[in-house]
Design a protein around this motif. Structure first.
Motif, mmCIF file in Angstrom:
data_model
loop_
_atom_site.group_PDB
_atom_site.id
_atom_site.type_symbol
_atom_site.label_atom_id
_atom_site.label_comp_id
_atom_site.label_asym_id
_atom_site.label_seq_id
_atom_site.Cartn_x
_atom_site.Cartn_y
_atom_site.Cartn_z
ATOM 1 N N ASN A 214 23.136 -68.219 -42.017
ATOM 2 C CA ASN A 214 23.562 -67.799 -43.251
ATOM 3 C C ASN A 214 24.801 -66.825 -43.260
ATOM 4 N N LEU A 215 26.121 -67.276 -43.199
ATOM 5 C CA LEU A 215 27.285 -66.817 -43.422
ATOM 6 C C LEU A 215 28.380 -66.775 -44.548
ATOM 7 N N PRO A 216 28.822 -65.778 -44.961
ATOM 8 C CA PRO A 216 29.709 -65.758 -46.142
ATOM 9 C C PRO A 216 30.571 -67.051 -45.751
ATOM 10 N N GLU A 217 30.971 -67.884 -46.724
ATOM 11 C CA GLU A 217 31.917 -69.030 -46.807
ATOM 12 C C GLU A 217 33.234 -68.385 -47.056
ATOM 13 N N GLY A 218 34.122 -69.440 -46.439
ATOM 14 C CA GLY A 218 35.495 -69.003 -46.636
ATOM 15 C C GLY A 218 36.444 -68.612 -45.434
ATOM 16 N N ASN A 219 35.820 -68.518 -44.244
ATOM 17 C CA ASN A 219 36.594 -68.310 -42.967
ATOM 18 C C ASN A 219 36.114 -69.154 -41.920
ATOM 19 N N GLU A 220 36.942 -68.969 -40.702
ATOM 20 C CA GLU A 220 36.730 -70.006 -39.687
ATOM 21 C C GLU A 220 35.431 -69.850 -39.041
ATOM 22 N N LEU A 221 34.759 -68.436 -39.064
ATOM 23 C CA LEU A 221 33.626 -68.538 -38.486
ATOM 24 C C LEU A 221 32.359 -68.948 -39.348
ATOM 25 N N SER A 222 32.495 -69.197 -40.677
ATOM 26 C CA SER A 222 31.462 -69.952 -41.304
ATOM 27 C C SER A 222 31.709 -71.468 -41.076
ATOM 28 N N LYS A 223 33.084 -71.710 -40.994
ATOM 29 C CA LYS A 223 33.075 -73.285 -40.644
ATOM 30 C C LYS A 223 32.568 -73.431 -39.104
ATOM 31 N N LEU A 224 32.706 -72.518 -38.367
ATOM 32 C CA LEU A 224 32.017 -72.937 -36.965
ATOM 33 C C LEU A 224 30.440 -72.939 -37.095
ATOM 34 N N ALA A 225 29.718 -71.886 -37.951
ATOM 35 C CA ALA A 225 28.410 -71.963 -38.088
ATOM 36 C C ALA A 225 28.132 -73.245 -38.776
ATOM 37 N N ALA A 226 28.734 -73.745 -39.649
ATOM 38 C CA ALA A 226 28.351 -75.159 -40.442
ATOM 39 C C ALA A 226 28.590 -76.106 -39.403
ATOM 40 N N GLN A 227 29.341 -76.116 -38.477
ATOM 41 C CA GLN A 227 29.438 -77.175 -37.449
ATOM 42 C C GLN A 227 28.394 -76.967 -36.391
ATOM 43 N N VAL A 228 28.172 -75.914 -36.102
ATOM 44 C CA VAL A 228 26.697 -75.534 -35.200
ATOM 45 C C VAL A 228 25.548 -76.232 -35.643
#
Length: 467
Positions: A214-228
């Motif tokens: 559960n990471l805030p959306e809108g940045n590269e790390l959230s996209k990386l978390a979604a990919q994981v």
């Protein structure tokens, strides 16, 4: 193919990422503060030196009468370095010292004419000197000039500069401490999601698939978390498919092996006499095993890219005619009829491996014979689409309640959701899709307007010059 790995070395290998980020941020701020200090110090010293010199020249302003009187005698200045100029300057200095207590740096004083030419005093660079106008009758007749000071002189001015420097250094130190604190806070917030993703990857390596990131959306790390998270989901689906695949293979192999084992034990025990009928039964089960193993081999080769294709121009209508002839008996037994639209050669010329194209057509017709209702109709159609040929096979039923794309799954079992007669190992359509993809073509399944299923192919076109 020889592979290699490139290792990135860190100048601080034993520090954590948070510490490295904090130090990098602090070092960047410290460097910036240092540059600001140097520039500010340089400008301050220059400007303050100029201010000191201007004050010295303004202090002389009330004592320049000897110079003005000298100029008034001739309405011009005497020759440079003349005795008259020396005497006038000496009188100005004596007048100042007699009435003022402020110490001036008069040894550096020079006199310039109204055009900026040097008259007397140390030769100074006019473009860098601090000058003060000599006014007579509201006209500029010359300039008093002092060159830049090499350093701030001792006295109250020097004490003031030192105080300013100390104040700036204290402010710089306080700002540096604040920047370091902010660097620690920022690095902690920046590294926190990375650590969360790292723990998730550790869990993923350990076999956990139900990850919650559960990471805030809108940045590269959230996209990386979604990919994981997507990776974990895909791994879970792959593992489940692999488990089903192994279970389905075991089931498909167990059935004929069980029959073979039962019949051979019956023959050995004398329960069933050895006859042509019993041998034929055993032979059918062995053929079933052979078909299953051959299909598994073809599917594995196609999916792994190990299959070799001898592509050439193939006329689809001719391959269809030969396939219908091969399955003539099966089609007749089920009462199936085949319809083929009138096609131009451009709409039937495929770039394909002839044998594999025959295999695809055989699997499609076999699937229709096995599952279509008695007396159903099969319809073939084809048309061009740019550099591709779009061709299809559809039947009149029965229909399919689920997603038709499920039919391409390996060992898909008809008794799970299909309303057709059971049969086959469920590999035929999976092989069709794998062989199609091996040709860089596409295939999809959909519901047919005729009431059954429709398989549509988008295939690279062969020689388009044929007509």
């Amino acid at each position: 193919m020889v592979g290699y790995t490139q290792t990135m070395t860190s100048p601080l290998p034993h520090l954590s990422l948070r510490a490295k980020l904090a130090l990098a941020f602090f070092a960047a701020n410290l460097t910036l503060l240092g540059l600001v200090y140097l520039v500010t110090q340089y400008r301050f010293n220059n400007d303050f030196s100029e201010l000191v010199l201007q004050q010295d020249l303004r202090a002389l302003d009330q004592h320049t009468q000897p110079l003005i009187e000298l100029y008034a005698k001739r309405s011009a200045w005497p020759p440079p370095r003349s005795m008259e100029l020396r005497e006038a300057v000496r009188e100005m200095v004596m007048s100042y010292r007699a009435s003022e207590t402020r110490s001036l740096r008069l040894r550096r004083l020079s006199l310039l004419d109204q055009d900026g030419k040097h008259l007397i005093g140390p030769l100074a660079q006019a473009d860098r000197s601090v000058t003060h106008e000599l006014i007579m009758n509201q006209q500029t007749i010359g300039f008093l000039a002092l060159p830049p000071l090499p350093s701030i002189p001792s006295g109250i001015e020097h004490a003031f500069v030192q105080q300013q420097n100390q104040t700036f250094l204290m402010a710089m130190l306080a700002t540096g401490l604040i920047a370091f604190g902010f660097a620690l806070w920022f690095s902690a917030r920046f590294v926190a999601p990375i650590r969360l993703i790292g723990r998730a990857l550790t869990q993923l390596t350990a076999g956990e698939r139900n990850l919650q990131l559960n990471l805030p959306e809108g940045n590269e790390l959230s996209k990386l978390a979604a990919q994981v998270h997507t990776l974990a989901r895909n791994l879970q689906l792959h593992e489940q498919a692999q488990e089903r695949w192994i279970a389905d293979i075991a089931h498909e192999l167990r059935t004929p092996l069980t029959v073979l084992l039962g019949e051979t034990e019956a023959l050995l025990d004398g329960i069933r006499p050895l006859s042509n009928e019993s041998i034929e039964s055993l032979h059918q089960e062995v053929k079933h095993l052979d078909y299953l193993v051959s299909d598994l081999y073809d599917l594995s080769a196609a999916e792994s890219g190990a299959i070799l294709l001898a592509k050439k121009d193939c006329a689809l209508d001719q391959h269809l005619a030969r396939a219908a002839s091969r399955h003539q008996q099966g089609l007749a037994n089920r009462g199936l009829s085949m319809e083929t639209a009138a096609l131009s050669p451009r709409a039937t010329m495929l770039f394909a491996d002839s044998d594999r194209l025959d295999q695809i057509l055989d699997n499609l017709i076999s699937n229709s014979i096995r599952y279509c209702s008695q007396g159903a109709t099969l319809r073939w159609a084809s048309q061009t689409d740019g550099h591709h040929v779009v061709w299809s096979l559809e039947d009149s039923g029965p229909g399919f309640e689920g997603d038709p794309e499920q039919l391409f799954e390996r060992l898909y079992r008809a008794d799970r959701s299909r309303n057709r007669v059971l049969g086959g190992a469920g590999l035929g359509l999976a092989i069709v899709k794998s062989l199609t993809q091996a040709h860089t073509a596409e295939v999809n399944a959909s519901h047919s307007s005729m009431g059954g299923l429709k398989f549509t192919f988008r295939w690279p076109q062969g020689d388009r010059s044929s007509s």
